[in-house]
Design a protein around this motif. Structure first.
Motif, PDB file in Angstrom:
ATOM      1  N   THR A   7      45.418  34.876  33.371  1.00  0.00           N
ATOM      2  CA  THR A   7      46.783  34.256  33.841  1.00  0.00           C
ATOM      3  C   THR A   7      46.872  35.043  35.190  1.00  0.00           C
ATOM      4  O   THR A   7      46.248  35.999  35.648  1.00  0.00           O
ATOM      5  CB  THR A   7      47.732  34.477  32.839  1.00  0.00           C
ATOM      6  OG1 THR A   7      48.035  35.840  32.841  1.00  0.00           O
ATOM      7  CG2 THR A   7      47.585  33.982  31.491  1.00  0.00           C
ATOM      8  N   LYS A   8      48.082  34.615  35.783  1.00  0.00           N
ATOM      9  CA  LYS A   8      48.428  35.205  37.087  1.00  0.00           C
ATOM     10  C   LYS A   8      48.799  36.495  37.048  1.00  0.00           C
ATOM     11  O   LYS A   8      48.261  37.348  37.847  1.00  0.00           O
ATOM     12  CB  LYS A   8      49.703  34.512  37.602  1.00  0.00           C
ATOM     13  CG  LYS A   8      50.321  34.829  39.000  1.00  0.00           C
ATOM     14  CD  LYS A   8      51.436  34.091  39.409  1.00  0.00           C
ATOM     15  CE  LYS A   8      51.831  34.642  40.853  1.00  0.00           C
ATOM     16  NZ  LYS A   8      53.280  34.102  41.247  1.00  0.00           N
ATOM     17  N   LYS A   9      49.239  36.954  35.811  1.00  0.00           N
ATOM     18  CA  LYS A   9      49.471  38.372  35.735  1.00  0.00           C
ATOM     19  C   LYS A   9      48.299  39.116  35.672  1.00  0.00           C
ATOM     20  O   LYS A   9      48.032  40.315  36.239  1.00  0.00           O
ATOM     21  CB  LYS A   9      50.060  38.466  34.329  1.00  0.00           C
ATOM     22  CG  LYS A   9      50.474  39.922  33.934  1.00  0.00           C
ATOM     23  CD  LYS A   9      51.094  39.943  32.609  1.00  0.00           C
ATOM     24  CE  LYS A   9      51.464  41.462  31.856  1.00  0.00           C
ATOM     25  NZ  LYS A   9      52.128  41.257  30.616  1.00  0.00           N
TER      26      LYS A   9
ATOM     27  N   VAL B   1      46.676  39.437  39.170  1.00  0.00           N
ATOM     28  CA  VAL B   1      47.217  40.371  39.974  1.00  0.00           C
ATOM     29  C   VAL B   1      46.938  41.832  39.392  1.00  0.00           C
ATOM     30  O   VAL B   1      46.665  42.718  40.468  1.00  0.00           O
ATOM     31  CB  VAL B   1      48.899  40.085  39.868  1.00  0.00           C
ATOM     32  CG1 VAL B   1      49.733  41.383  40.354  1.00  0.00           C
ATOM     33  CG2 VAL B   1      49.717  39.043  40.519  1.00  0.00           C
ATOM     34  N   GLY B   2      46.761  42.051  38.101  1.00  0.00           N
ATOM     35  CA  GLY B   2      46.238  43.268  37.630  1.00  0.00           C
ATOM     36  C   GLY B   2      44.834  43.587  38.479  1.00  0.00           C
ATOM     37  O   GLY B   2      44.613  44.903  38.801  1.00  0.00           O
TER      38      GLY B   2
ATOM     39  N   TYR C  83      48.974  50.774  37.238  1.00  0.00           N
ATOM     40  CA  TYR C  83      49.676  49.358  37.072  1.00  0.00           C
ATOM     41  C   TYR C  83      48.757  48.265  36.611  1.00  0.00           C
ATOM     42  O   TYR C  83      49.078  47.308  35.984  1.00  0.00           O
ATOM     43  CB  TYR C  83      50.858  49.156  38.063  1.00  0.00           C
ATOM     44  CG  TYR C  83      51.794  48.367  37.718  1.00  0.00           C
ATOM     45  CD1 TYR C  83      52.510  48.281  36.621  1.00  0.00           C
ATOM     46  CD2 TYR C  83      51.866  47.019  38.602  1.00  0.00           C
ATOM     47  CE1 TYR C  83      53.391  47.314  36.074  1.00  0.00           C
ATOM     48  CE2 TYR C  83      52.840  45.952  38.264  1.00  0.00           C
ATOM     49  CZ  TYR C  83      53.342  46.147  37.073  1.00  0.00           C
ATOM     50  OH  TYR C  83      54.164  45.086  36.710  1.00  0.00           O
TER      51      TYR C  83
ATOM     52  N   LEU D 153      48.691  45.964  33.467  1.00  0.00           N
ATOM     53  CA  LEU D 153      48.913  44.391  33.789  1.00  0.00           C
ATOM     54  C   LEU D 153      47.550  43.661  33.132  1.00  0.00           C
ATOM     55  O   LEU D 153      47.845  42.608  32.337  1.00  0.00           O
ATOM     56  CB  LEU D 153      48.836  43.940  35.020  1.00  0.00           C
ATOM     57  CG  LEU D 153      50.232  44.313  35.758  1.00  0.00           C
ATOM     58  CD1 LEU D 153      50.062  43.724  37.227  1.00  0.00           C
ATOM     59  CD2 LEU D 153      51.518  43.611  34.853  1.00  0.00           C
TER      60      LEU D 153
ATOM     61  N   THR E  18      47.676  44.288  29.101  1.00  0.00           N
ATOM     62  CA  THR E  18      48.841  43.505  28.351  1.00  0.00           C
ATOM     63  C   THR E  18      48.683  41.795  28.581  1.00  0.00           C
ATOM     64  O   THR E  18      49.581  41.335  28.162  1.00  0.00           O
ATOM     65  CB  THR E  18      50.048  44.059  28.494  1.00  0.00           C
ATOM     66  OG1 THR E  18      50.414  44.059  30.029  1.00  0.00           O
ATOM     67  CG2 THR E  18      50.249  45.442  28.220  1.00  0.00           C
ATOM     68  N   GLU E  19      47.746  41.478  29.228  1.00  0.00           N
ATOM     69  CA  GLU E  19      47.861  39.897  29.811  1.00  0.00           C
ATOM     70  C   GLU E  19      47.811  39.078  28.463  1.00  0.00           C
ATOM     71  O   GLU E  19      47.998  38.234  28.550  1.00  0.00           O
ATOM     72  CB  GLU E  19      46.545  40.070  31.013  1.00  0.00           C
ATOM     73  CG  GLU E  19      46.435  38.704  31.603  1.00  0.00           C
ATOM     74  CD  GLU E  19      45.376  37.797  30.916  1.00  0.00           C
ATOM     75  OE1 GLU E  19      45.453  36.500  31.030  1.00  0.00           O
ATOM     76  OE2 GLU E  19      44.442  38.521  30.233  1.00  0.00           O
TER      77      GLU E  19
END
Length: 60
Positions: free
Chosen positions: A4-6, A9-10, A46, A50, A53-54
């Motif tokens: 996903t986007k999250k 980004v991670g 971080y 991310l 926990t995605e």
């Protein structure tokens, strides 16, 4: 892998954190390179959080 986007980004934060970490590891590192280790480690940590926990539900 379906991120996903999250998660994306991670991944970007992990890559940026790793690349920012490399110059400070050499013996002839300047003070600026040594100081940049702190935000590099924070970005790497971080980003790892991310990505970890995605997903949904229990990890496999």
């Amino acid at each position: 892998m379906d991120f996903t986007k999250k998660g994306l980004v991670g991944i970007v934060l992990m890559v940026v954190g790793t690349l920012a970490f490399i110059p400070g590891l050499f013996p002839g590192a300047t003070t600026l390179e040594s100081v940049l280790l702190v935000p590099a480690a924070a970005a790497l940590t971080y980003g790892t959080y991310l990505v970890g926990t995605e997903g949904q539900g229990r990890p496999v």
